[in-house]
Enzyme design. Structure first.
Site, PDB file in Angstrom:
ATOM      1  CB  SER A  28       4.076  15.673   6.028  1.00 54.63           C
ATOM      2  OG  SER A  28       3.235  15.450   4.561  1.00 54.63           O
ATOM      3  CG  ASP A 150       6.018  21.316   0.087  1.00 52.18           C
ATOM      4  OD1 ASP A 150       6.022  20.499  -0.671  1.00 52.18           O
ATOM      5  OD2 ASP A 150       6.006  21.231   1.596  1.00 52.18           O
ATOM      6  CG  HIS A 179       6.219  17.699   1.644  1.00 47.59           C
ATOM      7  ND1 HIS A 179       5.226  18.544   2.047  1.00 47.59           N
ATOM      8  CD2 HIS A 179       5.821  16.440   2.094  1.00 47.59           C
ATOM      9  CE1 HIS A 179       4.581  18.124   2.780  1.00 47.59           C
ATOM     10  NE2 HIS A 179       4.772  16.661   2.998  1.00 47.59           N
TER      11      HIS A 179
END
Length: 186
Positions: A28, A150, A179
């Site tokens: 991320s 996601d 995610h």
């Protein structure tokens, strides 16, 4: 805080540890930090492994990043109005399990430990950033790993990255939900 500050922090840590070359693995936000470091110091990473990465979370005219501004504003409002309730609702969505799951409880506690002010500031920094313009400057190989489901980063973002990165990249879409595939599908 600008994301470039994180890049300089990571670079300082690598220099302090006397790391001359390594494979960077990020998830991320940290993936974009690694991308920025690879542009500043292309010699330090021999490869980038990017898990659920997004250079921009906000949808644009020719770009599907996952969110409309109205959705982000609602998220920021929820964080501001009742942070604890937001954590309790957000954690199961991101991890992909119910609140009884150990992974969800741990992630929720991590969010609570960050605190509302820092979490809101970080959410603004992450979700309102746009680093698409730097992708062409990447000069190290990239392995993009993307969850197939996601809700934060759609699969289209992985395809966008593959097309716009300045160097060789491969995309691997994992049969994983959410995610945080390292928590939802380890």
């Amino acid at each position: 805080m600008d994301l470039i500050c994180y890049a300089y922090d990571l670079l300082a840590i690598l220099e302090e540890l006397k790391v001359v070359s390594c494979i960077f693995v990020g998830h991320s936000l940290s993936t974009i930090v690694g991308v920025l470091v690879s542009i500043i110091r292309p010699d330090i990473f021999s490869k980038l492994v990017l898990l659920c990465v997004s250079p921009r979370y906000l949808n644009d005219v020719d770009y599907h990043g996952g969110f409309e501004q109205k959705e982000l504003d609602q998220l920021f409002d929820a964080m501001t109005s009742n942070f604890k309730a937001w954590c309790s609702g957000f954690a199961p969505l991101v991890v992909g399990a119910d609140m009884d799951s150990v992974a969800v409880q741990e992630f929720s506690q991590t969010l609570l430990n960050i605190g509302p002010e820092i979490a809101l500031s970080e959410a603004h920094t992450i979700l309102q950033s746009d680093l698409r313009h730097v992708l062409g400057n990447v000069s190290v190989p990239c392995h993009i790993l993307q969850s197939s489901k996601d809700f934060d980063v759609p699969v289209e973002v992985a395809d966008y990255l593959h097309t716009h990165l300045g160097f060789d990249s491969i995309v691997e879409v994992m049969p994983a939900d959410r995610h945080l595939p390292h928590l939802s599908s380890p």
